[in-house]
Scaffold this motif. Structure first.
Motif, PDB file in Angstrom:
ATOM      1  N   ILE A  95       0.849  -1.200   0.000  1.00 49.05           N
ATOM      2  CA  ILE A  95       0.000   0.000   0.000  1.00 49.05           C
ATOM      3  C   ILE A  95       0.882   1.246   0.000  1.00 49.05           C
ATOM      4  CG2 ILE A  95      -1.707   1.292   1.336  1.00 49.05           C
ATOM      5  CD1 ILE A  95      -2.734  -1.443   2.322  1.00 49.05           C
ATOM      6  N   LYS A 134      13.569  15.816   7.691  1.00 47.53           N
ATOM      7  CA  LYS A 134      14.425  16.973   7.406  1.00 47.53           C
ATOM      8  C   LYS A 134      14.265  18.073   8.460  1.00 47.53           C
ATOM      9  CE  LYS A 134      14.947  20.268   3.640  1.00 47.53           C
ATOM     10  NZ  LYS A 134      14.544  20.548   2.265  1.00 47.53           N
ATOM     11  N   LYS A 178      13.788  19.176  -1.649  1.00 49.52           N
ATOM     12  CA  LYS A 178      12.496  19.843  -1.457  1.00 49.52           C
ATOM     13  C   LYS A 178      11.491  19.029  -0.641  1.00 49.52           C
ATOM     14  CE  LYS A 178      10.742  18.473  -5.968  1.00 49.52           C
ATOM     15  NZ  LYS A 178      10.588  18.871  -7.323  1.00 49.52           N
ATOM     16  N   GLU A 212      -8.193   5.681  -1.152  1.00 50.46           N
ATOM     17  CA  GLU A 212      -7.684   6.113  -2.453  1.00 50.46           C
ATOM     18  C   GLU A 212      -7.792   4.949  -3.461  1.00 50.46           C
ATOM     19  OE1 GLU A 212      -3.939   8.387  -1.848  1.00 50.46           O
ATOM     20  OE2 GLU A 212      -3.292   6.898  -3.323  1.00 50.46           O
ATOM     21  N   ASN A 213      -7.491   3.735  -2.980  1.00 50.41           N
ATOM     22  CA  ASN A 213      -7.586   2.559  -3.856  1.00 50.41           C
ATOM     23  C   ASN A 213      -9.027   2.234  -4.233  1.00 50.41           C
ATOM     24  OD1 ASN A 213      -4.924   2.130  -3.960  1.00 50.41           O
ATOM     25  ND2 ASN A 213      -4.875   0.589  -2.357  1.00 50.41           N
ATOM     26  N   SER A 227       0.756   4.322  -2.821  1.00 49.72           N
ATOM     27  CA  SER A 227      -0.148   5.373  -2.370  1.00 49.72           C
ATOM     28  C   SER A 227       0.389   6.764  -2.692  1.00 49.72           C
ATOM     29  CB  SER A 227      -0.343   5.261  -0.862  1.00 49.72           C
ATOM     30  OG  SER A 227      -1.028   6.392  -0.398  1.00 49.72           O
ATOM     31  N   LYS A 228      -0.537   7.637  -3.069  1.00 52.20           N
ATOM     32  CA  LYS A 228      -0.143   9.035  -3.307  1.00 52.20           C
ATOM     33  C   LYS A 228       0.107   9.754  -1.991  1.00 52.20           C
ATOM     34  CE  LYS A 228      -2.833   9.494  -7.524  1.00 52.20           C
ATOM     35  NZ  LYS A 228      -4.146   9.914  -8.012  1.00 52.20           N
ATOM     36  N   SER A 229      -0.409   9.163  -0.897  1.00 54.56           N
ATOM     37  CA  SER A 229      -0.246   9.825   0.404  1.00 54.56           C
ATOM     38  C   SER A 229       1.115   9.539   1.035  1.00 54.56           C
ATOM     39  CB  SER A 229      -1.314   9.342   1.375  1.00 54.56           C
ATOM     40  OG  SER A 229      -2.540   9.304   0.750  1.00 54.56           O
ATOM     41  N   LEU A 273      -2.182   7.793  13.979  1.00 58.74           N
ATOM     42  CA  LEU A 273      -1.603   8.251  12.720  1.00 58.74           C
ATOM     43  C   LEU A 273      -1.365   7.109  11.734  1.00 58.74           C
ATOM     44  CD1 LEU A 273      -0.334  10.902  11.459  1.00 58.74           C
ATOM     45  CD2 LEU A 273       1.824   9.882  12.097  1.00 58.74           C
ATOM     46  N   ALA A 274      -0.788   5.983  12.248  1.00 56.37           N
ATOM     47  CA  ALA A 274      -0.445   4.874  11.359  1.00 56.37           C
ATOM     48  C   ALA A 274      -1.694   4.345  10.673  1.00 56.37           C
ATOM     49  CB  ALA A 274       0.216   3.765  12.146  1.00 56.37           C
ATOM     50  N   ASP A 330      -7.299  13.745  -5.245  1.00 57.90           N
ATOM     51  CA  ASP A 330      -6.499  12.632  -5.772  1.00 57.90           C
ATOM     52  C   ASP A 330      -7.371  11.603  -6.493  1.00 57.90           C
ATOM     53  OD1 ASP A 330      -4.171  13.688  -4.881  1.00 57.90           O
ATOM     54  OD2 ASP A 330      -4.141  12.599  -2.970  1.00 57.90           O
ATOM     55  N   MET A 377      -2.841   4.661   6.565  1.00 54.75           N
ATOM     56  CA  MET A 377      -3.185   3.465   5.789  1.00 54.75           C
ATOM     57  C   MET A 377      -4.608   3.565   5.252  1.00 54.75           C
ATOM     58  SD  MET A 377      -3.191  -0.472   6.893  1.00 54.75           S
ATOM     59  CE  MET A 377      -1.543  -0.833   6.432  1.00 54.75           C
ATOM     60  N   LEU A 385       6.071   6.953   8.861  1.00 52.15           N
ATOM     61  CA  LEU A 385       4.657   7.164   8.545  1.00 52.15           C
ATOM     62  C   LEU A 385       3.785   6.840   9.744  1.00 52.15           C
ATOM     63  CD1 LEU A 385       4.326   5.516   5.003  1.00 52.15           C
ATOM     64  CD2 LEU A 385       4.606   7.916   5.525  1.00 52.15           C
ATOM     65  N   ASP A 386       4.258   5.863  10.531  1.00 53.15           N
ATOM     66  CA  ASP A 386       3.458   5.415  11.670  1.00 53.15           C
ATOM     67  C   ASP A 386       3.409   6.428  12.804  1.00 53.15           C
ATOM     68  OD1 ASP A 386       2.897   3.136  10.402  1.00 53.15           O
ATOM     69  OD2 ASP A 386       4.133   1.805  11.619  1.00 53.15           O
ATOM     70  N   LYS A 403      -8.266  16.606   0.216  1.00 49.57           N
ATOM     71  CA  LYS A 403      -7.079  16.194  -0.527  1.00 49.57           C
ATOM     72  C   LYS A 403      -7.369  14.869  -1.255  1.00 49.57           C
ATOM     73  CE  LYS A 403      -2.181  15.300  -0.018  1.00 49.57           C
ATOM     74  NZ  LYS A 403      -2.244  14.010  -0.666  1.00 49.57           N
ATOM     75  N   SER A 438      11.145  23.079   2.134  1.00 45.47           N
ATOM     76  CA  SER A 438       9.923  22.755   2.879  1.00 45.47           C
ATOM     77  C   SER A 438       9.999  23.221   4.321  1.00 45.47           C
ATOM     78  CB  SER A 438       9.664  21.257   2.829  1.00 45.47           C
ATOM     79  OG  SER A 438      10.762  20.572   3.338  1.00 45.47           O
ATOM     80  N   ILE A 492      -6.297   6.239   4.538  1.00 45.32           N
ATOM     81  CA  ILE A 492      -6.350   7.190   3.414  1.00 45.32           C
ATOM     82  C   ILE A 492      -5.917   6.483   2.122  1.00 45.32           C
ATOM     83  CG2 ILE A 492      -5.227   9.249   2.461  1.00 45.32           C
ATOM     84  CD1 ILE A 492      -5.345  10.405   5.321  1.00 45.32           C
ATOM     85  N   SER A 493      -4.826   5.698   2.232  1.00 46.50           N
ATOM     86  CA  SER A 493      -4.350   4.990   1.040  1.00 46.50           C
ATOM     87  C   SER A 493      -5.382   3.982   0.551  1.00 46.50           C
ATOM     88  CB  SER A 493      -3.062   4.239   1.338  1.00 46.50           C
ATOM     89  OG  SER A 493      -2.177   5.060   2.012  1.00 46.50           O
ATOM     90  N   LEU A 494      -6.054   3.316   1.502  1.00 54.15           N
ATOM     91  CA  LEU A 494      -7.037   2.307   1.101  1.00 54.15           C
ATOM     92  C   LEU A 494      -8.245   2.952   0.422  1.00 54.15           C
ATOM     93  CD1 LEU A 494      -6.891   0.012   4.239  1.00 54.15           C
ATOM     94  CD2 LEU A 494      -6.252  -0.620   1.933  1.00 54.15           C
TER      95      LEU A 494
END
Lengths: 473, 407
Positions: free
Chosen positions: A50, A260, A162, B188-189, A54-56, B177-178, B219, B182, A188-189, B215, B386, B184-186
């Motif tokens: 995933i 960063k 960036k 999206e799928n 994923s775009k996220s 968060l984790a 997407d 996940m 990510l977690d 967002k 950033s 959000i990605s699901l």
């Protein structure tokens, strides 16, 4: 106090040292093994697939500082371009190379001068020019004046990058295709995770095609074989053990993923040390603990980065001297943390361990060896007793190395051939007869005498010149 | 002496044990892998025969056999699903999964007391899209064990269908968060099917969730999201306004173009920045005048996005950037120069300056002259940092020279 009493006292100190160091190795081995087993049990549920589509998923800037890396740079960049990750940019920082590093890159990837102007958040040596590729949209090359320091090159790359996450790698390394996907998971977690280290392994002898490891093999070189065992021991037991205790002090400069903002917050890489990778991690610990910030620095055993280990003694000497000097500087620069309860387990456990067992370790190791020799010559020890001591210490060293090989076989199983595994078990024994003592001697020499230049210009054989698969169908 | 001898004996024992462990593990792995592959091939053949001849084939296996060889059978079923392009055939394979008793076995596994077994079972139920298990999976989502929760989310994503999507969308409120990343990605799928549920969150959800959803809608790219996103352009929340602007840009909702062009004069700079970006997505020439205005903005981020968007508007955008090289506004001049350089226009004009066509060469030389004029006085930034998206005043606080000019 007579000579005998002095001798007894030194003997007790040395034996106590050996007992403690071996005990700590065993503890680290057990903790490391436990955390690796846990990791591999959970791995099928990590959602790597995933993450990879994923775009996220947070994009990553990959920083590749390069100084005279013409032998490996093209393979390395090609391997990076194939990485299985949704969005990333590759920034090669050409740190004043005098060989064909830049020309090779320019010709291979059709670079054009973009002369980008960018914000210099971290102070670095001037950048002469920047290039982007006509063929691949995510490849950039920065040409900068060298100050003879990898840290400065990384800082320039950080200024130019960036994305929120960046991965620092060495130009002589090859990252496995799914490495970033596995490595980014802890970041990510949890937002508390500020840095993640991956495992670095020796690529010498393996079959490599277009920057990809096709078959993992052992090399012919004796020294490289010893280093395979050494790397496995260091990463699979040491680092995973420290990481499980949230006290990881070193993320290898060859392969580390960072947030960063966190690195910028602590001021980027220090240019006045050659152990910039370890120093950055220790400084992050220090500053975040002073600010009472919740943070975590993790080690993930699975994302593998392959590096070319030196195959001759001269290069090995230079590399290890540099590492030991780097460790010395890191500890010196952050000495106020040592035995300071304010810094928790970093101050009370990890740093004292690195000071006593890693930095000063060679003094005790060589000292112990001399002590036994003197004891034998002066008749304090009988030959059988001395022999038993030596056998015990050698066998114990072997136990740890074979333990690391066991973890490799149990969880990773990268060596397909029985002969390679047999060879490694053999070298796990043999390394105790000279190689480990040699390393102790190099480290002692580094500690006492040597002043080393900053960028380590190790002549590379290049991955391209290793065994090539004739036709990768 | 005795102690040392004892330690040596222990160490030797440990060494031998570890070496034996390596050898045994290796032998077992090689043997069981060969066995596994043979079994997968056997069951795959059996399955294909069953599917082709409509005979009993795999159905003749008894329950004990099925449970003992569940791994290879599962693999064979999944491989068959992967290889088939016929929906009917796929449905039949899924049906076989139930009929031979594997669904029942994994359903029991989903209720096991061991969390690894639970996670594996739930993953498998997801792979075979067993909708009746949604309730059990939803329960598992609330578990403390994060791997079971993650498996459940994944399984819901695979199963799809109204109930699963509804639950997944509802999970966006989960503060973990984790899990959230996940989910959000699901979603999206899942894609377009999730849009009606996401739209509901835009009406009822909290602002932080709305931002995520906005967002996601951008997407996914479904036009059904346009009315609500348009409505959010009037929100008081800056994050929502800016994300909605960006998403509408991604959706290329031409009906909203005028509205987004108006946002070029929004009070909040993040909204202006996203408006600049969105106008680039639309690629409509009528946006040039707005982008020319935005490239003069006091905020670096807005200027940067405007420059990029003008670049994306093709030749007309490029003319606008060239024109801006002579602008009275220093920041507009600099950003235009930076953009022209990074999009390769300057390289192009450097070649045209030596063209045989005199008019073309003169034109290129004039542009290069203007460009050099800007560059020689510049202290600009062309890349987003950033971390350091600082405004002009804050830029002074950075260490070292403010910007580094190269070349």
């Amino acid at each position: 106090m007579n000579f005998e009493s002095y001798f007894k006292m030194v003997e007790i100190v040395i034996i106590a040292y050996f007992f403690l160091v071996n005990l700590s190795y065993v503890i680290l081995f057990i903790i490391g093994l436990n955390s690796i087993i846990k990791y591999f049990r959970r791995k099928p549920f990590s959602g790597a697939e995933i993450i990879s589509r994923s775009k996220s998923t947070l994009p990553i800037s990959i920083l590749v500082p390069a100084c005279n890396e013409e032998q490996t740079i093209i393979d390395n960049v090609k391997a990076l371009l194939k990485l299985n990750y949704p969005k990333f940019e590759i920034i090669v920082i050409n740190d004043g190379s005098t060989d064909g590093t830049f020309n090779l890159l320019r010709d291979e990837f059709n670079l054009i001068r973009s002369n980008a102007v960018f914000q210099q958040t971290l102070k670095t040596e001037p950048v002469h020019s920047t290039y982007s590729s006509m063929d691949v949209s995510n490849l950039f090359v920065i040409n900068k004046k060298s100050c003879g320091n990898k840290a400065d090159a990384l800082n320039a790359g950080l200024n130019f990058s960036k994305f929120q996450l960046y991965c620092a790698i060495d130009a002589d390394t090859i990252i496995e295709n799914n490495a970033l996907v596995r490595m980014v998971k802890p970041l990510l977690d949890s937002t508390e995770v500020v840095a993640v280290g991956g495992i670095v392994r020796v690529a010498n002898g393996s079959e490599i095609t277009e920057g990809e490891i096709k078959k993992v093999r052992t090399p012919r070189s004796l020294i490289a074989n010893f280093q395979i065992i050494e790397y496995l021991r260091a990463f699979l037991t040491g680092r995973s053990g420290w990481s499980a205790m949230n006290s990881l002090l070193i993320i290898s400069g060859a392969f580390g993923l960072f947030r960063k903002a966190a690195v910028m917050e602590v001021g980027g890489y220090r240019v006045d040390t050659i152990g910039e990778d370890a120093e950055l991690v220790v400084r992050m610990h220090r500053i975040f603990r002073e600010k009472k910030r919740k943070y975590q620095i993790k080690f993930v055993a699975d994302p593998i980065c392959w590096t070319e280990a030196p195959e001759n003694l001269k290069m090995l000497f230079r590399q290890r001297e540099r590492w030991h000097k780097g460790l010395f500087e890191t500890i010196r620069m952050n000495r106020k943390m040592i035995f300071n309860p304010k810094y928790g387990r970093i101050g009370m456990l990890a740093l004292p361990y690195f000071l006593i067992f890693e930095l000063l370790g060679p003094i005790f190791e060589i000292g112990g060896f001399l002590l036994f020799l003197v004891a034998f010559l002066t008749g304090f020890y009988t030959a059988p007793l001395l022999l038993l001591f030596i056998v015990a210490s050698i066998l114990f060293g072997t136990l740890l190395s074979i333990g690391a090989l066991f973890i490799e076989e149990y969880d990773f199983n990268r060596y397909e051939k029985w002969t390679d595994v047999g060879k490694l078990i053999f070298f796990a024994f043999v390394e105790n007869f000279g190689f480990r003592q040699l390393l102790a001697f190099i480290r002692l020499r580094a500690l006492l005498f040597i002043k080393i230049s900053s960028w380590e210009l190790i002549p590379r054989k290049g991955f391209a010149k290793q065994k090539i698969v004739p036709d990768a169908k | 002496m005795f102690l040392i001898k004892l330690s040596i004996a222990f160490i030797i024992f440990g060494d031998i044990l570890l070496i034996l462990g390596i050898v045994v593990k290796r032998m077992r792995r090689e043997y069981s892998y060969r066995q596994y592959l043979n079994k997968v091939a056997k069951y795959k053949k059996m399955l294909k025969d069953t599917l082709n001849s409509k005979g009993k084939g795999i159905l003749l296996l008894n329950k004990t056999e099925v449970i003992a060889d569940r791994g290879p059978i599962k693999k064979a079923l999944l491989e068959c699903i992967e290889e088939t392009s016929s929906e009917r055939r796929e449905k039949r394979i899924l049906w076989l999964f139930r009929e031979i008793g594997l669904a029942e076995f994994y359903f029991a596994g989903a209720l096991s007391s061991n969390h690894i077994t639970r996670a594996r079972a739930i993953d498998t139920l997801g792979d075979f899209k067993i909708e009746e298990t949604v309730d059990v999976i939803v329960k598992a989502l609330r578990e403390r064990s994060d791997i079971v929760a993650a498996s459940s989310a994944r399984a819901l994503g695979n199963i799809g269908g109204d109930v699963a999507i509804k639950v997944l969308v509802g999970l966006l409120n989960d503060p973990h968060l984790a899990k959230q990343s996940m989910i959000i990605s699901l979603i999206e799928n899942v894609g377009n099917d999730a849009v009606p549920y996401l739209n509901k969150i835009l009406i009822n959800g909290s602002n932080s969730i709305k931002v995520q959803v906005v967002k996601l809608l951008g997407d996914i790219g479904d036009e059904r999201a346009i009315p609500l996103l348009l409505y959010l352009l009037d929100s008081d929340n800056i994050d929502l306004r800016s994300k909605a602007t960006e998403s509408l840009g991604k959706l290329k909702a031409m009906s909203c173009l005028a509205h987004i062009q108006n946002l070029a004069s929004d009070d909040a700079w993040p909204v202006r920045a996203m408006a600049a970006k969105a106008l680039g997505y639309f690629g409509h020439p009528s946006s040039i005048k707005f982008l020319k205005e935005l490239i003069r903005d006091e905020e670096w981020g807005v200027r940067k996005n405007s420059g990029r968007s003008l670049s994306e508007l093709g030749i007309e955008g490029e003319y606008a950037l060239i024109e801006m090289l002579k602008s009275v506004d220093k920041f507009a001049r600099e950003m235009s120069a930076a953009e022209l350089e990074s999009n390769g226009a300057i390289t192009k004009f450097s070649l045209l300056a030596f063209s045989d066509d005199r008019k073309e060469a003169e034109n290129a030389q004039t542009i290069l002259f203007d460009f050099d004029n800007v560059i020689s006085k510049t202290s600009m930034a062309t890349r987003f940092d950033s971390i350091g998206q600082k405004d002009r005043n804050k830029e002074k606080e950075t260490t070292g020279p403010l910007f580094q000019k190269v070349g």
